[in-house]
Scaffold this active site. Sequence first.
Site, PDB file in Angstrom:
ATOM      1  N   GLU A 179     -12.592  31.702 -26.461  1.00 17.55           N
ATOM      2  CA  GLU A 179     -11.790  32.186 -27.600  1.00 17.55           C
ATOM      3  C   GLU A 179     -10.320  32.123 -27.243  1.00 17.55           C
ATOM      4  O   GLU A 179      -9.458  31.783 -28.050  1.00 17.55           O
ATOM      5  CB  GLU A 179     -12.197  33.613 -27.970  1.00 17.55           C
ATOM      6  CG  GLU A 179     -11.530  34.163 -29.219  1.00 17.55           C
ATOM      7  CD  GLU A 179     -10.185  34.849 -28.964  1.00 17.55           C
ATOM      8  OE1 GLU A 179      -9.825  35.064 -27.784  1.00 17.55           O
ATOM      9  OE2 GLU A 179      -9.467  35.134 -29.938  1.00 17.55           O
ATOM     10  N   ASP A 209     -13.202  42.367 -31.540  1.00 16.94           N
ATOM     11  CA  ASP A 209     -12.288  41.799 -30.544  1.00 16.94           C
ATOM     12  C   ASP A 209     -11.172  42.824 -30.321  1.00 16.94           C
ATOM     13  O   ASP A 209     -10.292  42.990 -31.159  1.00 16.94           O
ATOM     14  CB  ASP A 209     -11.724  40.474 -31.072  1.00 16.94           C
ATOM     15  CG  ASP A 209     -10.831  39.771 -30.064  1.00 16.94           C
ATOM     16  OD1 ASP A 209     -10.368  38.651 -30.369  1.00 16.94           O
ATOM     17  OD2 ASP A 209     -10.572  40.355 -28.988  1.00 16.94           O
ATOM     18  N   HIS A 238      -3.409  40.797 -22.521  1.00 13.66           N
ATOM     19  CA  HIS A 238      -3.265  39.511 -21.807  1.00 13.66           C
ATOM     20  C   HIS A 238      -2.567  39.654 -20.459  1.00 13.66           C
ATOM     21  O   HIS A 238      -1.934  38.701 -19.970  1.00 13.66           O
ATOM     22  CB  HIS A 238      -2.565  38.468 -22.674  1.00 13.66           C
ATOM     23  CG  HIS A 238      -3.450  37.900 -23.725  1.00 13.66           C
ATOM     24  ND1 HIS A 238      -3.095  36.848 -24.559  1.00 13.66           N
ATOM     25  CD2 HIS A 238      -4.691  38.255 -24.110  1.00 13.66           C
ATOM     26  CE1 HIS A 238      -4.089  36.570 -25.386  1.00 13.66           C
ATOM     27  NE2 HIS A 238      -5.077  37.424 -25.157  1.00 13.66           N
TER      28      HIS A 238
HETATM   29  N1  DTR Z   1      -7.807  39.716 -29.289  1.00 11.00           N
HETATM   30  C1  DTR Z   1      -6.779  38.705 -29.429  1.00 11.00           C
HETATM   31  C2  DTR Z   1      -6.770  38.081 -30.822  1.00 11.00           C
HETATM   32  C3  DTR Z   1      -6.377  39.056 -31.872  1.00 11.00           C
HETATM   33  C4  DTR Z   1      -7.182  39.605 -32.783  1.00 11.00           C
HETATM   34  N2  DTR Z   1      -6.471  40.409 -33.639  1.00 11.00           N
HETATM   35  C5  DTR Z   1      -5.185  40.380 -33.231  1.00 11.00           C
HETATM   36  C6  DTR Z   1      -4.076  41.006 -33.759  1.00 11.00           C
HETATM   37  C7  DTR Z   1      -2.854  40.826 -33.117  1.00 11.00           C
HETATM   38  C8  DTR Z   1      -2.782  40.019 -31.962  1.00 11.00           C
HETATM   39  C9  DTR Z   1      -3.906  39.348 -31.457  1.00 11.00           C
HETATM   40  C10 DTR Z   1      -5.091  39.559 -32.118  1.00 11.00           C
HETATM   41  C11 DTR Z   1      -7.045  37.635 -28.432  1.00 11.00           C
HETATM   42  O1  DTR Z   1      -8.208  37.360 -28.111  1.00 11.00           O
HETATM   43  O2  DTR Z   1      -6.060  37.072 -27.897  1.00 11.00           O
HETATM   44 ZN    ZN Z   2      -6.878  37.629 -25.933  1.00 13.88          ZN
HETATM   45 ZN    ZN Z   3      -9.564  38.897 -27.974  1.00 16.21          ZN
END
Ligand code: DTR
Ligand code: ZN
Ligand code: ZN
Length: 314
Positions: free
Chosen positions: A168, A197, A284
């Site tokens: 992902e 997520d 991250h």
């Molecule tokens: N979980 C994040 C992707 C993600 C989903 N909703 C949001 C809102 C704001 C920023 C990121 C995200 C990923 O897997 O990077």
């Molecule tokens: Zn992520």
């Molecule tokens: Zn994520």
Amino acid sequence: MIFSVSGRAAAAVGVSVVMLLTGGSIAGAAPSPTAAAAPDISVANVRAHLAQLQSIAGANGGNRAHGSAGYQASLDYVKAKLDAAGFTTTVQQFTASGRTGYNLLADWPGGDADQVVMAGSHLDSVSRGPGINDNGSGSAAVLETALAVSRTGYHPTKHLRFAWWGAEELGIVGSGHYVDSLSAANRSKISGYLNFDMIGSPNPGYFVYDDDPAIEKTFKDYFTGLGIATEPETEGDGRSDHAPFKDAGVPVGGLFSGADYIKTAAQAAKWGGTSGKAFDACYHSSCDTASNIDNTALDHNSDALAHAVWELSK
Ligand code: DTR
Ligand code: ZN
Ligand code: ZN
């Protein structure tokens, strides 16, 4: 045990072979006579899965990223739990950035094969860290909900399928491969896809995907019952594994507790936590570890996940 499954025909073969080896059966039991309410999901059990994912990252260079030993070990851990609980598991293989990736699908035997309710989460982390909130939290909660289906012997009218996606973080690759590999007929059998997520953010918000209205209402009604106000999740449009399903016309929904955006004073007033700080300051980052989790948010979101799976599969 990994099956190299890619493409529809191979996938079909893979599924039939897996059924023979894991004793799964297509027939399964008849739907339970009464549609029971979802059980409480033990947040201690969810945390135990997170502890396992943390130690897996620790034993494999500090991450669980696509193509790494840490990702493989994460998938093996989840698959072993599901096989032991009676699910029919399938590992779907794909390639991303020159490395082999894997999706894990787990079908609960029984239910109407023409009405499939799916719940999924991405299992991979970024390479910078163990990815416990992003997205061990969603993966562990989906796993514990699947195990609760087995423990309670729940046999709903609809068919239940759970998913853990690969790559992902590289661009929603694994779930996109899965949706692309489905025939139009099989795609139309998915009555809803629920995505989880980041559902344990340390400075949490309670966001509900504002995509399919019926799925959204199912989640909102649950939180209303807890006296928790929710907000529509708009930041993540197209940014997680629900996107390929939505693009294919499948009704989608899900939950989110926040990433690197800043919690406002108004949000802190209704949800607690700290205004002016990110929902997850370790997004991250290497500090996205097992201590980067708010237990209450993980607990509420895990229970809301189970509630939606039960309600939408009756
Ligand atoms: N979980 C994040 C992707 C993600 C989903 N909703 C949001 C809102 C704001 C920023 C990121 C995200 C990923 O897997 O990077
Ligand atoms: Zn992520
Ligand atoms: Zn994520």
